[in-house]
Design a protein around this motif. Structure first.
Motif, PDB file in Angstrom:
ATOM      1  N   HIS A 118      -4.072  -2.718   4.980  1.00 62.77           N
ATOM      2  CA  HIS A 118      -3.873  -2.007   6.197  1.00 62.77           C
ATOM      3  C   HIS A 118      -3.507  -3.272   7.330  1.00 62.77           C
ATOM      4  CE1 HIS A 118      -5.462   2.235   5.377  1.00 62.77           C
ATOM      5  NE2 HIS A 118      -4.537   1.829   4.537  1.00 62.77           N
ATOM      6  N   ASP A 175       0.829  -1.123  -0.013  1.00 63.96           N
ATOM      7  CA  ASP A 175       0.212   0.172  -0.036  1.00 63.96           C
ATOM      8  C   ASP A 175       0.803   1.384  -0.028  1.00 63.96           C
ATOM      9  OD1 ASP A 175      -2.685   1.227   2.271  1.00 63.96           O
ATOM     10  OD2 ASP A 175      -1.475   2.201   0.640  1.00 63.96           O
ATOM     11  N   GLU A 215      -1.274   8.269   4.759  1.00 63.03           N
ATOM     12  CA  GLU A 215      -2.136   7.551   5.671  1.00 63.03           C
ATOM     13  C   GLU A 215      -2.688   8.158   7.011  1.00 63.03           C
ATOM     14  OE1 GLU A 215      -1.918   3.724   3.821  1.00 63.03           O
ATOM     15  OE2 GLU A 215      -3.321   4.715   5.078  1.00 63.03           O
TER      16      GLU A 215
END
Ligand code: HGY
Ligand code: MN
Ligand code: MN
Length: 403
Positions: A368, A85, A120
């Motif tokens: 995540h 990610d 994030e």
């Protein structure tokens, strides 16, 4: 330059003992990742700029020429995040540029590999800080005032990294240089798993937001306070979480979608044998439309009668539909997927940049978390796709270079 090898170069940075990653903005982990970014860019002959907000731009060609094509993502992670990610988008961008260079291609317009800082919001609580600051979607004053769990402000953290907080702020000139932005990202879901496509084109980011909620109680001893005499904020939190879940679940029915998550809680004093005095919790709520998200939040508030403090709210961010359709066709009529996850590409789209995303298949669909995954063959298929997209956008013929 192979995408799998590039990811392997950073796999130990910020890695936790359980295989997850903790790569927060303005930490040593980010500094190491930025060094990797800069050295990889240098090995490709790209000139790196760090902009006023800490984002990085590795240029092939002269950015002042304008009408640039940019491609990239982020290197930071959530706490205990996965390996792909963010970094996948940057490693794929470098690998695609390497292929174009190896094929002797010379773009007629500038090309940048971009790395947005603090996508994030893992440390200071607001996502896409680097791109939002650049796009003027959050003021420098508000960003610099955000504090991490140790009470350190973003301003102090910026200063500790040798940068000047006064420099942060909107960067319209820089964004105006960018005509098109492409973000390649590991898929966070299973939209590609049951298809025979390794890559999809992203169409939009769902509206989503983060709200803080506070429950106060009467602190007391766990062993001596009678059950009927208690004012226990943890019970109020439990009810709130149950209502949030049920409210979202009742609306999470295809073709629409709704999500509600409480993943972060702060308990005062957070002691096993003390009834808490106070509980802070953060609600992450998302839905496939603005009206549905509003309806979800209203339903939760109506049923719990709590006061939600909005910390961030992102509208539905729609990528350039004609660009998306063109790329889907270019790539062999791959699927079009919208995204329940937020991305810097959404912020740039919101800022008026023609934007599209490419998603690479993730067999677990999980993100995540350390279970986030992508097969090597799909990682390379993602670079094939990105190379073809960049070739097309730069007006240079497709290259058939092997990975
Ligand atoms: O929260 C999000 O959707 C993104 O991963 N920042
Ligand atoms: Mn993420
Ligand atoms: Mn991401």
């Amino acid at each position: 330059m192979d995408v799998v090898a590039l990811l392997a170069e950073i796999e130990s940075i910020g890695r936790l003992s359980d295989g997850g990653y903790r790569r927060f903005a303005l930490t040593d982990a980010e500094a190491q990742l930025n060094e990797w970014f800069d050295s990889t860019a240098a090995s490709l002959g790209l000139a790196v700029e760090e902009d006023r907000n800490g984002n990085r731009w590795a240029w092939w060609g002269d950015p002042s020429q304008g009408s640039a094509i940019a491609t990239g993502s982020h290197l930071d992670s959530v706490s205990r995040g996965g390996a792909y990610d963010g970094p996948l988008g940057i490693a794929s961008a470098f690998a695609a540029v390497a292929r174009l260079k190896a094929a002797g291609k010379e773009p007629t317009q500038p090309l940048a590999v971009s790395c947005f800082t603090d996508e994030e919001g893992g440390r200071f609580g607001v996502a896409c800080l680097g791109s939002r600051l650049a796009a003027g979607k959050i003021t420098a004053e508000r960003a610099l005032g955000l504090r991490d769990d140790d009470g350190i402000s973003m301003a102090e953290a910026v200063r500790a990294r040798g940068r000047r907080p006064a420099h942060l702020g909107p960067d319209p000139q820089r964004l105006q240089r960018v005509a098109t932005f492409i973000e390649l990202h590991v898929e966070q879901g299973r939209g590609l798993v049951d298809t025979d496509h390794a890559v999809a084109v992203g169409t939009a980011v769902w509206p989503h937001g983060r709200w803080r909620v506070e429950f106060s109680g009467r602190a007391d001893h766990a062993g001596t306070a009678h059950m009927d005499d208690r004012v226990d904020p943890m019970l109020h939190l439990a009810q709130f979480i149950t209502v949030a879940k049920e409210s979202a679940r009742a609306r999470d029915t295809l073709p629409q979608a709704a999500r509600a998550t409480v993943g972060r809680v702060q308990v005062l004093p957070n002691a096993v044998n003390a009834i808490p005095a106070q509980v802070l919790a953060w609600l992450d709520a998302r839905a496939s439309s603005e009206t549905l998200l509003d309806e979800l939040i209203e339903a939760i508030v109506a049923e719990t009668n709590v006061q939600l403090s909005e910390e961030s709210r992102t509208p539905r961010q729609v990528f350039d539909p004609s660009l998306g359709a063109h790329l889907a066709h270019l790539l062999g009529d791959v699927p079009l997927l919208d995204s329940g996850a937020g991305h810097d590409a959404g912020v740039l789209a919101d800022a008026g940049v023609s934007t599209a995303m490419l998603f690479v298949r993730n067999p677990t669909g999980i993100s995540h978390a350390p279970e986030e995954f992508a097969e090597e063959v799909d990682l390379r298929a993602g670079v094939d796709a990105l190379t073809a997209v960049l070739s097309d956008l730069l007006g240079i013929d497709k290259t058939e270079q092997p990975a």
